[in-house]
Design a protein around this motif. Structure first.
Motif, PDB file in Angstrom:
ATOM      1  N   THR A   1       0.952  -1.081   0.028  1.00 26.43           N
ATOM      2  CA  THR A   1      -0.076   0.048   0.001  1.00 26.43           C
ATOM      3  C   THR A   1       0.625   1.261   0.104  1.00 26.43           C
TER       4      THR A   1
ATOM      5  N   GLU B   1     -15.407  -2.352   1.793  1.00 27.78           N
ATOM      6  CA  GLU B   1     -14.460  -1.248   1.577  1.00 27.78           C
ATOM      7  C   GLU B   1     -12.878  -1.502   1.864  1.00 27.78           C
ATOM      8  N   TRP B   2     -12.664  -2.557   2.728  1.00 27.85           N
ATOM      9  CA  TRP B   2     -11.349  -2.844   2.788  1.00 27.85           C
ATOM     10  C   TRP B   2     -10.828  -3.686   1.809  1.00 27.85           C
TER      11      TRP B   2
ATOM     12  N   ASP C   1     -12.075  -3.715  -0.998  1.00 30.40           N
ATOM     13  CA  ASP C   1     -11.716  -3.040  -2.437  1.00 30.40           C
ATOM     14  C   ASP C   1     -10.546  -2.363  -2.507  1.00 30.40           C
ATOM     15  N   LYS C   2     -10.160  -1.770  -1.225  1.00 31.01           N
ATOM     16  CA  LYS C   2      -8.852  -1.115  -1.198  1.00 31.01           C
ATOM     17  C   LYS C   2      -7.539  -2.108  -1.310  1.00 31.01           C
TER      18      LYS C   2
ATOM     19  N   ILE D   1      -7.811  -4.847  -3.431  1.00 27.01           N
ATOM     20  CA  ILE D   1      -7.770  -5.136  -4.713  1.00 27.01           C
ATOM     21  C   ILE D   1      -7.239  -3.963  -5.470  1.00 27.01           C
ATOM     22  N   LYS D   2      -7.459  -2.915  -5.284  1.00 30.07           N
ATOM     23  CA  LYS D   2      -6.968  -1.659  -5.962  1.00 30.07           C
ATOM     24  C   LYS D   2      -5.601  -1.525  -5.652  1.00 30.07           C
ATOM     25  N   ASP D   3      -4.942  -1.684  -4.529  1.00 28.65           N
ATOM     26  CA  ASP D   3      -3.581  -1.483  -4.145  1.00 28.65           C
ATOM     27  C   ASP D   3      -2.981  -2.807  -4.962  1.00 28.65           C
ATOM     28  N   CYS D   4      -3.502  -4.061  -4.955  1.00 27.56           N
ATOM     29  CA  CYS D   4      -2.804  -5.151  -5.572  1.00 27.56           C
ATOM     30  C   CYS D   4      -2.472  -4.883  -6.884  1.00 27.56           C
ATOM     31  N   LYS D   5      -3.601  -4.304  -7.812  1.00 30.33           N
ATOM     32  CA  LYS D   5      -3.516  -3.999  -9.043  1.00 30.33           C
ATOM     33  C   LYS D   5      -2.650  -2.898  -9.335  1.00 30.33           C
ATOM     34  N   GLU D   6      -2.400  -2.012  -8.632  1.00 32.63           N
ATOM     35  CA  GLU D   6      -1.309  -1.045  -8.585  1.00 32.63           C
ATOM     36  C   GLU D   6       0.156  -1.572  -8.568  1.00 32.63           C
TER      37      GLU D   6
ATOM     38  N   ILE E   1      -5.573 -12.149  -7.838  1.00 32.01           N
ATOM     39  CA  ILE E   1      -4.924 -10.839  -8.860  1.00 32.01           C
ATOM     40  C   ILE E   1      -3.397 -11.162  -9.073  1.00 32.01           C
TER      41      ILE E   1
END
Length: 309
Positions: free
Chosen positions: A108, A124-125, A127-128, A130-135, A178
């Motif tokens: 993160t 919500e956590w 989702d965060k 998953i978003k950070d894994c993709k980044e 992911i």
């Protein structure tokens, strides 16, 4: 061989190490040139930004070059995700040119993982995460990383331990799905910083990795934290070995380099080497002494602890 002679042979390699030789008070002694094989360590230790700033300067790239001349062959950088993309790429290119490896970065780019908790099961956590894994996948491509640190967060006191564990496993399975196609590995770090943290012990982390059942979810066995939380380091390494993907170092008390505390790192390193470990051991600690003198002392400590063959 006398310790003084051994340290000189191990630390000093040609003109690039003359500065360290002077610091050690050996400028009047003959300098010996060692081959690359003799300069490197038996295990692969990864330093972090700032650890050699008094020799390499504030530029992390220059610190990497200095550390390479000292025999180190890996780095780790918790804050890699917060660095500009161009800097990430430059670090990766520097490592590739020197034949070095990139160790962990924290998955993160902010501090949410210390405050949130995947234990809650809240979307919500997830989702965060998953978003950070993709980044993190894009960051890993730039700097040549394979491993990324993940901390599930704090206890949710409104839920039983079993429900929290199930929520963590569920979130980590989604993250693994992911990362796995990209050959990347998140390593779960059990910590000792405060009693609110959910993940604290080796058996707990081993069980979660077994339940996630993915090559992209492994155990980051930080020996400093494990010494504080449970001790019995060598036996617990053995018990959780099949799920360990990364190791980190820090003596206790103080969280400084080996030889500064109670832990017998020479024996621990010997055991890890005998098990055939070819991964990275992150130097997740501070320098016991300040300045150039402290950096030289740190290198000497690693040479001493690594001299188990």
């Amino acid at each position: 061989m006398k310790r003084r002679q051994f340290m000189r042979n191990s630390l000093l390699t040609g003109a690039s190490l003359a500065a360290s030789a002077t610091l050690l008070g050996k400028s009047d002694e003959k300098q010996e040139t060692l081959t690359t094989a003799e300069k490197t360590f038996n295990l692969d230790y990864a330093f972090h930004d700032g650890m050699f700033k008094n020799h390499g300067g504030n530029d992390f790239i220059e610190q990497i070059k200095f550390a390479h001349s000292m025999g180190f062959r890996s780095i780790e950088d918790n804050g890699m995700m917060s660095r500009p993309a161009e800097q990430q790429k430059k670090i990766g290119e520097t490592l590739a040119s020197l034949g070095m490896r990139m160790g962990v970065f924290v998955i993160t780019s902010d501090s949410w993982h210390w405050k949130m908790s995947l234990t809650t099961g809240k979307q919500e956590w997830i989702d965060k995460m998953i978003k950070d894994c993709k980044e993190a996948i894009e960051v890993a491509k730039r700097c040549g990383a394979k491993w990324m640190t993940v901390v599930p967060g704090n206890y949710d006191r409104s839920l039983s331990f079993e429900y929290q564990t199930a929520n963590v496993i569920n979130a980590l399975r989604k993250a693994s799905a992911i990362l796995e196609p990209h050959g990347l590995v998140m390593v779960l770090e059990a910590l000792s910083d405060n009693p609110d943290l959910f993940l604290r012990h080796s058996d707990q982390t081993y069980m979660i990795c077994q339940a996630v059942n993915s090559p992209s979810c492994k155990f980051l066995f930080d020996m400093y934290h494990m010494q504080r939380n449970e001790g019995d380091i060598i036996n617990n390494l053995n018990r959780s070995w099949s799920e360990i993907g990364y190791l980190q170092i820090g003596d206790n008390p103080g969280r400084k380099e080996p030889t500064t505390g109670e832990m017998n790192y020479k024996n621990i390193f010997k055991h890890i080497h005998a098990k055939g470990f070819t991964g990275i051991l992150g130097m997740e600690h501070g320098n016991a002494k300040p300045g150039k003198e402290g950096e030289v002392a740190l290198i000497k400590a690693y040479r001493e602890s690594d001299s188990f063959l």
